[in-house]
Design an enzyme around this catalytic site. Structure first.
Site: not given
Ligand code: HEM
Ligand code: NAG
Ligand code: NAG
Ligand code: NAG
Ligand code: NAG
Ligand code: NAG
Ligand code: NAG
Length: 258
Positions: A63, A67, A95, A171
C-alpha cells in the site's frame, strides 16, 4: 553513514515498480549489479524476516508503494518527514494513523513472499527531496469514491480502466479499519446482506470500534484472486471495492470476472 541508515536509503531507492510507467533511459534492472551486487538478496532477507515477525507488514508495504507512486511519482516522497520547508504526506487524509511500514522496503519482495509474482523492477531512480500533504490529499482515492470518481482519479495518473481494476487487486492483502467501511455495511445496497449483517454484529458496530480491523478477503496473507471472487459475491469490503463490480455486465464487471 551508519549501516542501518545507508541500507535504508538504498532500500528506498529500489522501491520502484510498475504501477506508473516509469520508462526512462537511465533506469535498468541491473543498476546495482556492479556498485552493490548483494543489495537485492539482502533486501529480500530483510523483508522475509519482517514478514515472519508480522505478516501484515507485506500488505502495508504494498500500500505504501501505491501511496508513494500516486503522489508526484515513485520517488519515495511518502517516506519524508515534515521539515521547516514542507508538510509531508504522512499526515495526509489517507496516510495519517493508517499507512505503515515507513522504515522498510520493499514491495516486490513482499508480493513474492506472499505468493504473488516475482517481477523485475527498474532501478536507479533518485530519491525525492520534497513532499506535499496537499498533493497527497488531492491524489489519493478515498474508500467512499464511486466508480466514476475512481476512474477519473486513475485517469488523472494516465491509467485506464484496466489499470484501475488490476492494481485494486492489491486488496488481496491486508486489512481495513471499521471506520472505512461502516457506511457501506449500513447504507449500501450493492452488498451481500448476510455479509453486511455479520460485520455489523462483530467487527464494526454502529458506533465505536473505529480502528477494528477486518481482512479485505478470506486469505489476507496470500496474494491470490480471492479478493475478486469476493467482489463477484458482493462481498467487497470497501464501497470503492464493490464499485468495480455491479453485476450488470459492464466492462469493469468483465475485468473483475477475468
Ligand atoms: C482504487 C482505489 C483504492 C482505494 C479507495 C483504497 C483504499 C484503501 C483503504 C481505505 C484501506 C484501509 C486503510 C485503513 O483502514 O487504515 C486500504 C488498505 C490497503 N490498500 Fe488500498 N485503496 C485503493 C487502491 C489500492 C491499490 C492500487 C493498492 C496496491 C496495489 C492498494 C493496497 C492496499 C493494501 C495492501 C492495503 C492493506 C494495508 C495494511 O493492511 O496495512 N490499494 N486501501
Ligand atoms: C515485529 O512486529 C511488531 C508488530 O506486530 C512490531 O511492533 C515490531 O517492530 C516488529 N519487529 C521487527 C524486528 O520487525
Ligand atoms: C529549507 O530550504 C532552505 C532554502 O532552500 C534550505 O537552505 C534548508 O536547508 C531547508 N531546510 C531543510 C530542513 O530542509
Ligand atoms: C493525524 O493524527 C493525529 C493523531 O490522531 C492527530 O492529532 C492529527 O490532528 C492528525 N493530523 C491531521 C492533519 O489530520
Ligand atoms: C459520483 O460522485 C460524484 C461526486 O460526488 C457525483 O457527482 C456523481 O453523480 C456520482 N456518480 C454516480 C454514478 O453516482
Ligand atoms: C447512512 O447514510 C446517511 C445519509 O447519507 C448518513 O447520514 C449516515 O451517517 C449513514 N450511516 C452510516 C452508519 O454511515
Ligand atoms: C451498470 O451499472 C452502472 C451503475 O450502477 C451504470 O453506470 C452502467 O452503465 C451499467 N452498465 C451496463 C452495461 O448496464
Amino acid at each position: 553513514m551508519a549501516p542501518v541508515k545507508s541500507f535504508f536509503i538504498l532500500s528506498l531507492l529500489i522501491a520502484v515498480s510498475s504501477i506508473l510507467n516509469l520508462a526512462s533511459a537511465h533506469l535498468s534492472h541491473d543498476f546495482y549489479k556492479k556498485i552493490c551486487p548483494k543489495v537485492l538478496p539482502e533486501i529480500r532477507k530483510v523483508v522475509q524476516r519482517a514478514i515472519r515477525n508480522e505478516t501484515r507488514i507485506g500488505a502495508s508495504l504494498l500500500r505504501l508503494h501505491f501511496h508513494d507512486c500516486f503522489v508526484n511519482g515513485c520517488y519515495g516522497s511518502v517516506l519524508l518527514d515534515d521539515t521547516v520547508n514542507f508538510t509531508g504526506e504522512k499526515t495526509s487524509l489517507a496516510n495519517n494513523n493508517s499507512a505503515r511500514g515507513y522504515r522498510r522496503c520493499c514491495t516486490r519482495d513482499s508480493v513474492a513472499i506472499l505468493g504473488g509474482p516475482d517481477y523485475r523492477v527498474l532501478l536507479g531512480i533518485r530519491d525525492a527531496r520534497t513532499a506535499s500533504r496537499d498533493a497527497a490529499n488531492n491524489n489519493l482515492p478515498a474508500p467512499f469514491f464511486n466508480f466514476s470518481q475512481l476512474l477519473s482519479n486513475f485517469q488523472a495518473h494516465e491509467l485506464n480502466l484496466k489499470d484501475l481494476v488490476a492494481p485494486s487487486g492489491g486488496h488481496t492483502l491486508g486489512f481495513a479499519k471499521c471506520a472505512t467501511f461502516r457506511n457501506r455495511i449500513n447504507n449500501d445496497t450493492n452488498i451481500n446482506p448476510k455479509f453486511a449483517a455479520s460485520l455489523r454484529a462483530s467487527v464494526c458496530p454502529a458506533s465505536g470500534g473505529d480502528n477494528n480491523l477486518q481482512p479485505f478477503d478470506a486469505t489476507s496473507a496470500r496474494f491470490d484472486s480471492v479478493y475478486y471472487q469476493a467482489l463477484l459475491k458482493k462481498k467487497g469490503l470497501l464501497h470503492s471495492d464493490q464499485e468495480l463490480f455491479k453485476g450488470n455486465g459492464s466492462r469493469s464487471d468483465r475485468l473483475v470476472q477475468r
